[in-house]
Every structure is written in structure tokens, then in C-alpha cells.
Design a protein around this motif. Sequence first.
Motif, PDB file in Angstrom:
ATOM      1  N   VAL A  29     -14.921  -0.273   6.790  1.00 12.09           N
ATOM      2  CA  VAL A  29     -13.914   0.117   5.805  1.00 12.09           C
ATOM      3  C   VAL A  29     -13.478  -1.174   5.116  1.00 12.09           C
ATOM      4  O   VAL A  29     -12.852  -2.034   5.742  1.00 12.09           O
ATOM      5  CB  VAL A  29     -12.703   0.800   6.481  1.00 12.09           C
ATOM      6  N   ILE A  30     -13.815  -1.335   3.845  1.00 13.94           N
ATOM      7  CA  ILE A  30     -13.551  -2.612   3.180  1.00 13.94           C
ATOM      8  C   ILE A  30     -12.261  -2.593   2.368  1.00 13.94           C
ATOM      9  O   ILE A  30     -11.768  -3.654   1.983  1.00 13.94           O
ATOM     10  CB  ILE A  30     -14.736  -3.019   2.277  1.00 13.94           C
ATOM     11  N   ALA A  31     -11.707  -1.420   2.100  1.00 16.16           N
ATOM     12  CA  ALA A  31     -10.444  -1.347   1.362  1.00 16.16           C
ATOM     13  C   ALA A  31      -9.806   0.018   1.588  1.00 16.16           C
ATOM     14  O   ALA A  31     -10.511   1.031   1.707  1.00 16.16           O
ATOM     15  CB  ALA A  31     -10.662  -1.588  -0.128  1.00 16.16           C
ATOM     16  N   THR A  32      -8.468   0.027   1.646  1.00 18.28           N
ATOM     17  CA  THR A  32      -7.705   1.261   1.779  1.00 18.28           C
ATOM     18  C   THR A  32      -6.511   1.197   0.846  1.00 18.28           C
ATOM     19  O   THR A  32      -6.287   0.189   0.159  1.00 18.28           O
ATOM     20  CB  THR A  32      -7.210   1.461   3.224  1.00 18.28           C
ATOM     21  N   ALA A  33      -5.747   2.260   0.839  1.00 16.45           N
ATOM     22  CA  ALA A  33      -4.562   2.314  -0.018  1.00 16.45           C
ATOM     23  C   ALA A  33      -3.342   1.689   0.648  1.00 16.45           C
ATOM     24  O   ALA A  33      -2.212   1.901   0.206  1.00 16.45           O
ATOM     25  CB  ALA A  33      -4.260   3.763  -0.402  1.00 16.45           C
ATOM     26  N   THR A  34      -3.541   0.915   1.691  1.00 11.44           N
ATOM     27  CA  THR A  34      -2.435   0.258   2.370  1.00 11.44           C
ATOM     28  C   THR A  34      -1.783  -0.776   1.438  1.00 11.44           C
ATOM     29  O   THR A  34      -2.470  -1.655   0.918  1.00 11.44           O
ATOM     30  CB  THR A  34      -2.927  -0.460   3.638  1.00 11.44           C
ATOM     31  N   PRO A  35      -0.467  -0.707   1.202  1.00  8.60           N
ATOM     32  CA  PRO A  35       0.192  -1.671   0.318  1.00  8.60           C
ATOM     33  C   PRO A  35       0.150  -3.083   0.902  1.00  8.60           C
ATOM     34  O   PRO A  35       0.325  -3.279   2.105  1.00  8.60           O
ATOM     35  CB  PRO A  35       1.636  -1.157   0.231  1.00  8.60           C
ATOM     36  N   VAL A  36      -0.102  -4.052   0.047  1.00 10.61           N
ATOM     37  CA  VAL A  36      -0.113  -5.462   0.429  1.00 10.61           C
ATOM     38  C   VAL A  36       0.863  -6.200  -0.481  1.00 10.61           C
ATOM     39  O   VAL A  36       0.832  -6.025  -1.700  1.00 10.61           O
ATOM     40  CB  VAL A  36      -1.524  -6.068   0.290  1.00 10.61           C
ATOM     41  N   VAL A  37       1.738  -6.999   0.098  1.00 13.09           N
ATOM     42  CA  VAL A  37       2.732  -7.732  -0.687  1.00 13.09           C
ATOM     43  C   VAL A  37       2.051  -8.888  -1.418  1.00 13.09           C
ATOM     44  O   VAL A  37       1.382  -9.712  -0.820  1.00 13.09           O
ATOM     45  CB  VAL A  37       3.852  -8.279   0.221  1.00 13.09           C
ATOM     46  N   ARG A  38       2.228  -8.913  -2.735  1.00 15.43           N
ATOM     47  CA  ARG A  38       1.670  -9.986  -3.563  1.00 15.43           C
ATOM     48  C   ARG A  38       2.774 -10.544  -4.450  1.00 15.43           C
ATOM     49  O   ARG A  38       3.924 -10.063  -4.414  1.00 15.43           O
ATOM     50  CB  ARG A  38       0.521  -9.453  -4.428  1.00 15.43           C
ATOM     51  N   ARG A  39       2.450 -11.512  -5.286  1.00 16.11           N
ATOM     52  CA  ARG A  39       3.444 -12.116  -6.177  1.00 16.11           C
ATOM     53  C   ARG A  39       2.791 -12.456  -7.502  1.00 16.11           C
ATOM     54  O   ARG A  39       1.658 -12.943  -7.546  1.00 16.11           O
ATOM     55  CB  ARG A  39       4.036 -13.374  -5.551  1.00 16.11           C
TER      56      ARG A  39
END
Length: 591
Positions: A29-39
Motif C-alpha cells: 500500500v503506497i498511499a492512503t487518504a490518511t491526513p499528513v500535516v504539512r506546511r
Amino acid sequence: MTKHDPIHTRTAVTRVNSYDPKTRTVKAVIATATPVVRRDARGPFLEVLTADTLDISSTEGMPVLDSHRTASVRDVIGRVLSIEVDGDQVIATLQISTADDVEPIAQRIADGSVTGISVGYRVAAWRENQTADGRTKTPNKWRVTEVTLTSNPADPNARIRQETYGANQMTETLEIIPRDQVEKQRRTEIRSLVRTAGLGPEIADDLIDAGADMTLAKAEIFDAVQTKANATPIIRTHTLSNDDPSVIQRRATDALVYRMQGGDLAEDARPFVNMSLLDMARDSLTRAGVSVRSMSADETFQRAAEHGGSDFPLLISNAANKSAMASYTAAQSPLKTLCRQRTLPNFKEASSIRLGEMGRLEKLSESGEITHTSRGENGETMFLETFARGMTVSRNLLINDDLHLLSDMTAAFGEAAAQTEADILVNLLLSNPNLSDGTPVFDASRGNIMTAGAVAQASLDEARQAMRTRTGLDGKTLINATPRYVLVGADRETEAEQILAAIQPNKTDDVNVFGGKLSLMVEPRITDGSWFVFADPARLAAMQYAYLSSAQGVQIQRTEAWDTLGMKYRAFLDFGAGWLDWRGANKNEGA
């Protein structure tokens, strides 16, 4: 049921993961809809990669990397065979390389010690929403550019998949295990997981007391690890949202230089191009952990200049360096083309040793004895000096966001540095100093002073013959240097252009033998009517110049400014020049 009652369990023989050693393939699984904090330039946001907007039209053969590294071909450890979308997950089939240096990685995949997956990707456009959790950005269209194995993925759900054997390979057993043994095993496994994660024993105690099963325990341990590592940036991909401070500073510098002097703007610097100096100061303080709420513009600039964690002064310095370097390069003297460039480690006097020629090889005698010869040598000296001026970026400039004034100031620094170098080189040429042998560079005894007159075919022919027949330090070996450049002042530019122009003659006597063979250089600081012919410095350099090895070209640095409101900078140049060899130059005193 008491704790001593037996528990019936069913166990199945499974692989550690989906890795197939025969084909060296694995599903992940290389990507999911899990939110990741970015800036970004506006601050933090949640990045959500939506599987339904992924472009999977050209993914086959994409590289599989080791921890996003691309410095060497050895960082490529495999390739992507296919990518598919399964609900909100992006699934890829990866094939690991058969190379020997990849084998240890394949073993870690097989035994389950490496499971983390990350991706690099490009986004065509973003869609932004405001939710209860804050600002959220999702891509309208995106595509994967690389898949990487990593020990610390930003998306905790991006993992190598676990799969069981087929039905014909599965065995099932019925086992009766006492409950106290199950409890003992649960406690042991939880404590083992906590130790492996580098957490304190109190975490294990809390999980055991709460009666957490292994699924819940793993989730809680993972959250604790993420919290512990919160101070360390987690890089998921090489995208525009990279929050590495050095990357942000480079992009902000590019945007600031673009606003100062125009030109090309890198795509990843566009989020910063509409930010004023005040915006950049606030962003710098925010990233350094300083709250800018209710700060005035004056106070913001003052804190940004004084706070040790703020990179705002360095941002101004970097932009000033780039602007100064651009004008410095444009204003350089053509004399530098005639020289050999060096770098020196310090300000001590440096010698350039030139070895004499070997002469010719000698025929071996019947005894086979090889005769030895010595080579003559001479050496010319030079040393570096430092030239400097100061510049103050006033508080008025900062508050007014007057980048045109900042650009003019830094451009003037660059041009001043170029003018300084040109003055030194022209003075070196026209002063005709003595070389190490006690004779001036241009002297009748050397045969490098042409018959005085205008730039003409006869004078050029005289210079060419002299350079062709000039001998080395041994007085015998022909150097056979070829004239390459004609250097004149502004008063002789037109006559030199007429002589050097390539023309189509009507008869043999009109042939311009020097057309297209010599390059014209004009140095307006030569005002005494003299002109020069130089050999190609790649073949026989006559002059040299040098910089300090750690500071090549004009440099701009910040200095402390207790007596100044604003920020104070200094521009300096470590530069020196000298002669190398008189044989590569001829002089004509002019008419």
C-alpha cells in the motif's frame, strides 16, 4: 470463565508478508487518504492524497528507491510493475533488484523488518477546504514519480502488505492453551514491542493494566512513537510542501531575488513570490517557534533580526549575494578571459612554478643506458588582498518593502567588486612590472614589443611570428604558441574590428589572413593607445588571478549593528593577480 479456563485458538501458517522470493515481487500500500500535516507559505495544513484523482496511465518501470535517495544508481533497488486503486488505497506491485548490494534489503523485506513505504509525486493542481480540523488540501490530479522503502513513513498506513498462502498451502490446527499462559504471552509481547520502539517501561505497564490486546497495543505504541518523533520532520515525498528549513529558505530566496530583479522563477518558489518582506519575517519567526500575534511591523523586523532561531537575516543575505553576483558577473573585465584562475588557501605570498621543457628524447646507446636531464624552472609570485564596503538595510526599506532599492544597493556592490578586479588587472598589465628574472614583462630583450603602430596586418604578423618562434626556459625548445586574442582600448576598437573582420576578397592580395582567427577584446581602461596580442591561456597563460578558496567572488555577510536601526551587511572581495609568463603576450605601444 476464569483466567485458568482453557482458550481454543485456530492458527494458520502465513507468510510474514507478500514477498515472493521466486519472482522477487512484493505488494504494498503506497498511499492512503490518511491526513499528513504539512506546511506552505500560509502555515500548516492537512494533506490528503485521494486515490480517485491519481493518474496511473504511465507507472510501469518507475524506480523503487532506498529512503528517497537519488545520489547514486545504487539507490535504485527495484522497479514498479503495476499500480492500481483499491477504494481509498493505492496498491503497487514492486519487483526487487537481483543485484548483490540489494540482497540485504530483500532479506529485510522477507523477514518483515522493513515494512514502511513512501512515495514521491507531482500535483497538477490543489483543491483546498476548511474543516473542523483546519485547512485541508487534496490534489485535483496527481501522479506518482517514485516509490521508496523507508523506516519511518509519514503515512502510517503505507506498508508492505501481508498475505497468507493459498488454500492448498494452509494448514489449520486446533490448540488448547491455558488462559494464564495466554496472559503471560500477551504481557511478554507488549513489553517486547515497547522496548523495540524505544519507549519507556511505563508505556508497557499502562497497556497491560488496561487489558489491551495486541492490535490495540500496536496502535498505541505507534502513536507514542509518532509523538516522540514529532520534533523531527518526516519527509514523505519530494513535493512543493517540503518543510525542510533549508528548502524553505532556498525557495524564499529565489522568490525574493525574482521580485528584486526579475528573470526566471522556479516553480517551487511561486508560493513565496507574493509574500512581502514583512510576511517573510513573520513566517521565519513562526517557524522558529515565536508567536507573532499582535506584533507591529517594526517589532516583527526587530525580533526577526535579533532572534537566534530566525533565518530572516540569512534570507536577505542570500538574496543580496545572488543579486550582487549577477551584476558582478555582467561587469567583469575581459582581461579575466586572458588569465588563468587559481584559488589560494590563505593570504600568504604564493608562487607559481613553471618547469622548463624536456627538450628531446635521446637515442639509447648499445648498453641501453638512459641519460637523465634536469629541467629549468622559474616562479612568479602573487598574494591576496581584501577589499570591502558596508551596506545597511534600513528599517524604512523593510517596512516599505522597497525591493528596488535593495536590488540597486546589492547590484552596486557587485559592480564595485568587478570594477576593483578590473582596476587591479589593468594596472598589472600597464605597469609592466619586473618578473623574477629582474627584467620587465615587456622588454626589447625578450622580443615581445612589436613595432609601434596601429592595429594592422603587418603588426599582427610580426606578433604571430614572434610567438611561434619563441623558445622555452632551455632556450632551445620551440613553444609554438598561437595568438588568440587582440586587446585594445576604446580608441582602437573600430580599427581593430576592421582588421579582424572576415571578408570575401576579389583577389589574393585582399585576403584577410587573420579574419576569424583572432578574437577582439576591448578594455576601456587602456587609454594610452597601446594594444596587445595574447596567446590562448589554455595553451600558454601569461597572467593569473586568484580568490580565497572559501570565498570566490564577491561575498555579502551580515554584521552586528547595535548602532543602526535595520540590518547591516558587508560586501568583501578576496582577490589577487600577477604575471605567470611573458612568452604568452606581445605589446604594441601604438602610433
